[in-house]
Each structure stands twice: as C-alpha cells, then as structure tokens.
Scaffold this active site. Structure first.
Site: not given
Ligand code: URA
Ligand code: CA
Length: 434
Positions: A82, A161, A168, A183, A187
């Site tokens: 990621h 999320d 947020r 968060s 995922k």
C-alpha cells in the site's frame, strides 16, 4: 452502554475497551449512533490520541463492519503493498508482475479514485481490451495460475471507515494519526492481506509533508498490523519531487514496462527493488533481503518479470503486444517541450503542484464524474540535482489540447532553477519493521 459516557471517557483521556469500541463502530454503521456524537468523539480522539490497544481494536471493528475478502483458496502468503499516495507513482504496476515472477501471490483489489493521475485500474485500462470485471472465482483461479490478478472494488468493505472518513472530512479530524492509521489498515485487512508492505511517502506531494509525521504514521500502521496478526513493515520514501519520469496513465504504463525490463528510471527502480525485497521476504520466497533483491534483479534481467506482465494482461483481455510495442498505447495529439529559461541546477520540483498540472491536462479526476484522458501527461527530462542549460527541455508535455498556457505556467512556477548546485533528495529515509 451510553455513547455520551464513552465520549466523556475519551475526552478525559481514558482508554476505551474493546467492547466499547465495538459498540461505537457497530452503532455508527447501523445508524443508531448519530453523526454529532461521533463528531464529538473523533474530536476527543484528535486531542487525546489512542493507545496501541485502542488502535488495533478500532481497526478490527471497522474490518468487521462489512464484508471481508476471503483469499484462503489462494496458495501462499498474500502480501499486499500500500502506498499512501504520491505523484507519478508507478510502483504498483511494476511490483505486481515483478514479485509474481518469483511466485509471490498478488491478489490485488484496486480502485479508480480521485487524483493527479488515475488509479491502477485506469492505468491498466490504457491497454486495449484489459478489464477488471471478473468474478471472485475467476480472480482466485487466475492468482493460483499466474500468481497475479487485479479485480475492481467489489463488496461492501469497511462501511464504518467510509462513513467515518466522510465525517472526519467535514469536522477537521482527518489529521489524526490513530484515525488515519486504522482507516488505512482496516481496508488492507478487509481486502484479505496476510502481510502488508507500506510505502509511506514524505514531502510536498505526500499526505504527510514532514519526515516526523511520516515516521509516526508508519510506526502506527506497522504496530496495528503486527498487533492484529498481519506481519507489516513500512518504507518511508521521498515524494518531494515526482517519482520516475512519467506522470500520466499510458506514459506510466510505458515506464512500468521499461522498469520491468531493468531499463526504468533509477529512483523508481530502486524503490521497487526495496519494496519488492520486503514483499518477497514476507512471502517466504527468500531467506534474506539480499537474496530477495538478487532474485528480483535476475527476473528483470532474464525477461521473466516482463513475461509475467504479458501473461497477466492477456488473462484479463488485454493486448500483450503493447509490451513489445508501446506505440499501441493511447497517444496524445500534441507534444510540447517546456524550455528552461536559464542555466543552472534544478533545485526544486514541487510534486503536488506538478501533479495538479497533469490533472489540468486531463490525466486525473478532479471529481468522481470527470473523464480521464489516458494519453496525456508529462515526461520529466530533468529531476532535482540535474544541471540545466537555457533552452533545454525540462518537461515533455503530451496533450490533446493546444491550449496549454495554464499548464506551462504551473510547471514553470513549480520547477526552480538555481545558480548553486543542488543535491538530489534522499529516496528512502527509513525502514520500519518493529
Ligand atoms: N487515507 C485513508 O484511507 N484514510 C485516512 O484517514 C486518511 C487517508
Ligand atoms: Ca512515474
């Protein structure tokens, strides 16, 4: 349990229990806890932070708020990579086929999203016929057979999320390390990763602009991953200037092909080798990082990485001959050069602003409804630290419009040429494995 008591507890800096966090996330997802109470809670978290245990609990509560992808039918350790996002970041396109060539299973779920250029799926769709609309069964079969497949976002992953991130965004609570870290990790875990390699970017083009913030985020994510049983490590890498030379969808595909052949830009190649070595190590396909790197270099040299890319493209309907003939990728109508106005050294190329210029050209989406032009973008002919003579091309601009004054001005405004010699930025700052 009453939400008001839990808000008060966090406001006073106390630790919420696993059950309490589970109650909040479940209630928020099903609508029994209203936005205004969760807003108060996220603001309390912004100021008081979260303990390591709370962060792991929040992550898993968000994972459990929706569907989870079951990749257990795929042999081997599924290592996901990621990136926290940058400009011209072509690493995913390179790393998938590269580590798959060594037998690391790459089961990638990818999206389109907003940004300077498209997401991984947009980039791959620059290849005639390629598609990600495959069934879950086909996806799993392809990974078992070829070690790599990409599927579009399916299922209802981490709905908590999605709701929390949107809240947020409008309550000034995005910039909280525990909330960002949980968060992102929720995922990855919901998408089925056994192990996770994180590329945390730092600098102008990154979500985290300073090395201290980037390190804190990297550590937070690595701890969450390891605390919930997913081996996780992070590399902190530079995003002060764009990575590689290409910024734009088809241009980045071409750059990925070059890199898989071992003929890519130095910075992109090095980052892929660094991230790839950790992926290979986590997947148990090498005993040491040195061995992993040597194996990756070998498959770049002997053509196996490129072959893995061709097989992957063909299996999902794509024309694999683009690999040998990149002129088959979408081509822009007009090509312009951005000529340097003076002699000197490139001392700055502001990544996010250059990314925005690419978006102005049509390479990325400003809103969900925008259409992407796969052909357009930039090739950087100079990077920070290079010498420049007046008249040299700093950037080659690939455009489908003749009206590029705004784009050119934005590039000039964000590429600094100084009289004093400038150093190339550090590419990899730190590796965090604890
Ligand atoms: N990216 C995410 O996915 N979540 C955040 O909270 C911030 C950035
Ligand atoms: Ca690039």
């Amino acid at each position: 349990m009453r939400m008001v008591d839990l808000i008060e507890k966090k406001r006073d800096g106390l630790e919420l229990s696993t059950e309490e966090i589970g109650f909040i996330i479940k209630g928020y997802t099903d609508g029994t806890i209203p936005d205004y109470q969760v807003s108060a809670l996220t603001m309390a978290i912004y100021f008081k932070g979260m303990t390591e245990k709370e962060r792991a609990d929040l992550t898993m509560a968000m994972v459990e708020s929706g569907e989870q992808i079951d990749l257990s039918a795929i042999e081997g350790i599924k290592v996901d990579k990621h990136s926290t996002g940058g400009v011209g970041d072509t690493t995913t396109l390179v790393l998938g086929p590269l580590v798959a060539a060594l037998g690391v299973p790459v089961a990638k779920m990818s999206g389109r999203g907003l940004g300077h250029t498209g997401g991984t799926i947009d980039k791959l769709e620059a290849i005639e016929g390629f598609h990600v609309e495959i069934s879950k069964e086909e996806f799993i079969d392809l990974v078992n057979k070829n070690k790599i497949a990409v599927i579009g976002q399916t299922g209802n992953l981490t709905p908590a999320d999605k709701k929390l991130y949107a809240l947020r965004d409008v309550t000034a609570t995005v910039d909280s390390i525990p909330l960002i870290a949980s968060s992102i990790m929720s995922k990855k875990i919901a998408a089925g990763a056994d192990a996770i390699v994180l590329d945390v970017k730092t600098g102008a083009g990154a979500f985290m602009k300073t090395i201290d913030d980037s390190r804190e985020l990297a550590k937070a994510m690595v701890r969450i991953g390891n605390n919930v049983g997913r081996k996780t490590m992070a590399i902190i890498s530079d995003m002060s200037q764009p990575l590689g030379f290409a910024i734009g969808n088809a241009l980045e595909v071409k750059e990925a092909i070059d890199t898989l052949k071992g003929e890519g830009p130095e910075d992109l190649t090095e980052l892929c080798l660094a991230l790839g070595s950790h992926m290979v190590l986590l997947a148990n396909k090498a005993a040491t990082l040195e061995e992993a790197r040597a194996k990756l270099q070998e498959v770049m040299k002997n053509g196996a990485a490129l072959e893995s890319f061709k097989v992957f493209l063909e299996s999902q309907g794509g024309d694999p001959t683009v690999v040998d003939d990149p002129t088959k990728l979408p081509q822009a109508k007009f090509i312009y050069e951005l000529a340097a106005k003076e002699d000197g050294y490139v001392s700055d190329m502001v990544a996010d602003e250059i990314g925005t210029a690419a978006m102005l050209l049509g390479a990325g989406r400003a809103t969900k409804e925008s259409e992407i032009d796969l052909a357009v973008g930039f090739m950087l002919n100079k990077k920070i630290g290079d010498t420049v003579q007046k008249g040299d091309s700093l950037v080659t601009i690939y455009s489908n419009s003749e009206n590029i004054e705004e784009v050119k001005n934005k590039l000039y405004d964000n590429i600094t040429i100084s009289a004093e010699k400038a150093a190339a930025p550090t590419l990899i700052y730190e590796e965090i494995t604890e």
